[in-house]
Write a protein that holds these residues in place. Structure first.
Motif, PDB file in Angstrom:
ATOM      1  N   PRO A   1       0.884  -1.244   0.150  1.00 21.69           N
ATOM      2  CA  PRO A   1       0.007  -0.027   0.082  1.00 21.69           C
ATOM      3  C   PRO A   1       0.822   1.276   0.174  1.00 21.69           C
ATOM      4  O   PRO A   1       1.939   1.100   0.390  1.00 21.69           O
ATOM      5  N   SER A   2       0.309   2.447  -0.136  1.00 21.39           N
ATOM      6  CA  SER A   2       0.995   3.535  -0.022  1.00 21.39           C
ATOM      7  C   SER A   2       1.363   3.894   1.281  1.00 21.39           C
ATOM      8  O   SER A   2       1.106   3.408   2.110  1.00 21.39           O
ATOM      9  N   VAL A   3       2.641   4.755   1.462  1.00 25.13           N
ATOM     10  CA  VAL A   3       2.924   5.163   2.499  1.00 25.13           C
ATOM     11  C   VAL A   3       1.894   5.865   3.516  1.00 25.13           C
ATOM     12  O   VAL A   3       1.718   5.833   4.545  1.00 25.13           O
ATOM     13  N   ALA A   4       0.943   6.657   2.791  1.00 25.35           N
ATOM     14  CA  ALA A   4      -0.026   7.314   3.315  1.00 25.35           C
ATOM     15  C   ALA A   4      -0.963   6.380   3.956  1.00 25.35           C
ATOM     16  O   ALA A   4      -1.269   6.446   5.275  1.00 25.35           O
ATOM     17  N   GLU A   5      -1.194   5.186   3.354  1.00 27.80           N
ATOM     18  CA  GLU A   5      -2.066   4.073   4.026  1.00 27.80           C
ATOM     19  C   GLU A   5      -1.387   3.476   5.137  1.00 27.80           C
ATOM     20  O   GLU A   5      -1.933   3.278   6.270  1.00 27.80           O
ATOM     21  N   MET A   6      -0.107   3.056   4.909  1.00 31.43           N
ATOM     22  CA  MET A   6       0.515   2.421   6.033  1.00 31.43           C
ATOM     23  C   MET A   6       0.905   3.282   7.328  1.00 31.43           C
ATOM     24  O   MET A   6       0.545   2.789   8.380  1.00 31.43           O
ATOM     25  N   MET A   7       0.735   4.479   7.135  1.00 30.81           N
ATOM     26  CA  MET A   7       0.864   5.396   8.283  1.00 30.81           C
ATOM     27  C   MET A   7      -0.553   5.903   8.863  1.00 30.81           C
ATOM     28  O   MET A   7      -0.746   6.937   9.942  1.00 30.81           O
ATOM     29  N   ALA A   8      -1.678   5.766   7.832  1.00 34.55           N
ATOM     30  CA  ALA A   8      -2.753   6.443   8.182  1.00 34.55           C
ATOM     31  C   ALA A   8      -3.151   6.177   9.834  1.00 34.55           C
ATOM     32  O   ALA A   8      -3.983   7.018  10.119  1.00 34.55           O
ATOM     33  N   PRO A   9      -3.162   5.301  10.304  1.00 34.12           N
ATOM     34  CA  PRO A   9      -3.539   4.970  12.105  1.00 34.12           C
ATOM     35  C   PRO A   9      -3.092   5.849  12.855  1.00 34.12           C
ATOM     36  O   PRO A   9      -3.512   6.274  13.912  1.00 34.12           O
ATOM     37  N   TYR A  10      -1.993   6.692  12.500  1.00 39.82           N
ATOM     38  CA  TYR A  10      -1.227   7.275  13.456  1.00 39.82           C
ATOM     39  C   TYR A  10      -1.237   9.010  12.993  1.00 39.82           C
ATOM     40  O   TYR A  10      -0.379   9.561  13.595  1.00 39.82           O
ATOM     41  N   GLU A  11      -1.822   9.170  12.097  1.00 42.38           N
ATOM     42  CA  GLU A  11      -1.945  10.538  11.580  1.00 42.38           C
ATOM     43  C   GLU A  11      -2.115  11.817  12.576  1.00 42.38           C
ATOM     44  O   GLU A  11      -1.517  12.736  12.601  1.00 42.38           O
ATOM     45  N   ALA A  12      -3.176  11.416  13.502  1.00 42.20           N
ATOM     46  CA  ALA A  12      -3.888  12.535  14.428  1.00 42.20           C
ATOM     47  C   ALA A  12      -2.457  12.754  15.442  1.00 42.20           C
ATOM     48  O   ALA A  12      -2.409  13.953  15.716  1.00 42.20           O
ATOM     49  N   GLU A  13      -1.691  11.679  15.927  1.00 43.22           N
ATOM     50  CA  GLU A  13      -0.584  11.983  16.739  1.00 43.22           C
ATOM     51  C   GLU A  13       0.713  12.666  16.061  1.00 43.22           C
ATOM     52  O   GLU A  13       1.338  13.283  16.561  1.00 43.22           O
ATOM     53  N   ILE A  14       0.849  12.301  14.857  1.00 44.40           N
ATOM     54  CA  ILE A  14       1.785  12.982  13.931  1.00 44.40           C
ATOM     55  C   ILE A  14       1.697  14.334  13.509  1.00 44.40           C
ATOM     56  O   ILE A  14       2.523  15.067  13.398  1.00 44.40           O
ATOM     57  N   GLU A  15       0.443  14.649  13.329  1.00 45.55           N
ATOM     58  CA  GLU A  15      -0.085  15.994  12.713  1.00 45.55           C
ATOM     59  C   GLU A  15       0.600  17.174  13.692  1.00 45.55           C
ATOM     60  O   GLU A  15       1.063  18.263  13.039  1.00 45.55           O
ATOM     61  N   PRO A  16       0.680  17.030  14.705  1.00 48.17           N
ATOM     62  CA  PRO A  16       1.040  18.287  15.515  1.00 48.17           C
ATOM     63  C   PRO A  16       2.645  18.551  15.501  1.00 48.17           C
ATOM     64  O   PRO A  16       3.235  19.606  15.680  1.00 48.17           O
TER      65      PRO A  16
END
Length: 374
Positions: free
Chosen positions: A147-162
């Protein structure tokens, strides 16, 4: 019989045939980070990545776009640029026969005296490499699969955003640390939580009992919260005292160290004060290059600079401890008395890594190397 899962078998940590299978499957389909877009801020800036015979150049065009190409001339395959980074001006010129390419990869000129008057220039531009830019980081792969990197990291987007990945700036340059071990031993150690209280006294003082991990489909997440109880070590104690300076993060994020291990060979270390990537570049069955660099938010405050320095001091010690541990494991893999070992209930990331590898290369489930056909 024990219901515990088993670790990967020892033979695949040194076997040339298995290493070749990994090269053709795991590493052709896996996403590889090249750089951050802010590593190439100006037209003509480039960063390179070499991986198992593949050579990639990430290049900033005149139009501001970052594109990835194979670092090979379309005439006789000569490497176009040397080193890990640089600026080529407004043309890439092959040092072998002077064919020149625009920053968009198009072939612009072939010297007239070489007799290529009928050559279709449009058909001989640089070969692009499939790329994805995720939160400012430039990834490539050589064959479809994951899958894309974005899909691989999707579960963690909220804590990465800041943490503002898109705005990060490089802190120094990429460093390469050679290690006489198989790449999987580096990856295994990264996601091994049981050794923390045994072999990392500094991390144990900082995290206390908070260090934990979880395995995702393609990405493993590890974390620890820096305790407020002052450490007995002055470096750690001073680092602890500076964490409230990072007020771009919510209060709970200012004391949390996050680690993400993306399949197959990449890790992001996300600290309040900086973000590192660590890439485990396979060189041979028993050689690995650890490729790494730190990125930081633009912030010139003295306390921020101090925190980054102290972070470096802490992790330099951790890296030194891990270097010895990984070598011990690689040495032990050669013993005829070891095949594989049981994985404890908390070793979920090691178990997930083993399952992923077995899914791509079924021979990884065998206790011993298969005999070659006569």
């Amino acid at each position: 019989m024990s219901g515990l899962e088993q670790s990967l078998p020892a033979w695949i940590y040194s076997d040339p045939g298995f290493f070749e299978r990994e090269r053709q499957t795991v590493f052709r389909t896996g996403w590889q980070v090249v750089c951050h877009v802010n590593d190439v801020p100006n037209a003509g800036d480039y960063q390179t990545l070499d991986l198992l015979g593949e050579r990639v150049i990430a290049l900033r065009g005149d139009d501001g776009t970052v594109r990835c190409f194979h670092n090979a001339c379309r005439h006789r395959a000569a490497r176009l640029v040397d080193g890990s980074e640089g600026n080529c001006g407004h043309r890439l010129v092959c040092p072998y026969h002077a064919w020149s390419y625009g920053l968009d990869g198009s072939l612009k000129n072939v010297p007239r005296w070489q007799g290529f008057e009928d050559l279709d220039l449009a058909a001989h531009g640089l070969k692009p490499v499939e790329q994805e830019i995720w939160r400012g980081f430039v990834f490539v792969r050589f064959a479809p699969g994951l899958p894309s990197v974005a899909e691989m990291m999707a579960p963690y987007e909220a804590e990465i955003e800041p943490h503002g990945f898109e705005d990060l700036q490089p802190q120094g340059r990429v460093t390469l640390r050679p290690r006489p071990v198989n790449w999987k031993n580096v990856a295994d150690n990264y996601a091994d939580g049981l050794h923390i209280p045994v072999a990392h006294p500094g991390l144990t003082r900082l995290f206390g009992p908070t260090y934990a991990m979880e395995a995702g489909t393609w990405t493993d997440r590890l974390w620890g919260d820096i305790t407020e109880a002052p450490s007995s070590n002055w470096v750690e104690r001073n680092y602890q005292a500076l964490l409230d300076s990072f007020d771009h993060l919510p209060p709970e994020g200012r004391r949390r160290w996050l680690y993400y291990r993306l399949w197959p060979n990449l890790a992001f270390d996300v600290y309040p004060d900086q973000v590192d990537f660590m890439q485990f570049i396979p060189v041979s069955p028993t050689e690995t290059l650890i490729r790494e660099i730190a990125y930081v938010r633009p912030d010139a405050r003295r306390e921020v600079k101090a925190a980054r320095y102290l972070n470096w001091r802490i992790n330099r010690q951790v890296n030194a401890e891990d270097t010895v541990l990984i070598q011990r494991v690689q040495d032990g893999m050669a013993s005829s008395g070891y095949v594989s070992g049981p994985l404890g209930p908390s070793e979920v990331c090691l178990a997930a890594f083993a399952r992923r590898l077995k899914a791509q290369i079924p021979e990884a489930a065998l206790d011993h190397a298969p005999k070659e056909a006569a």
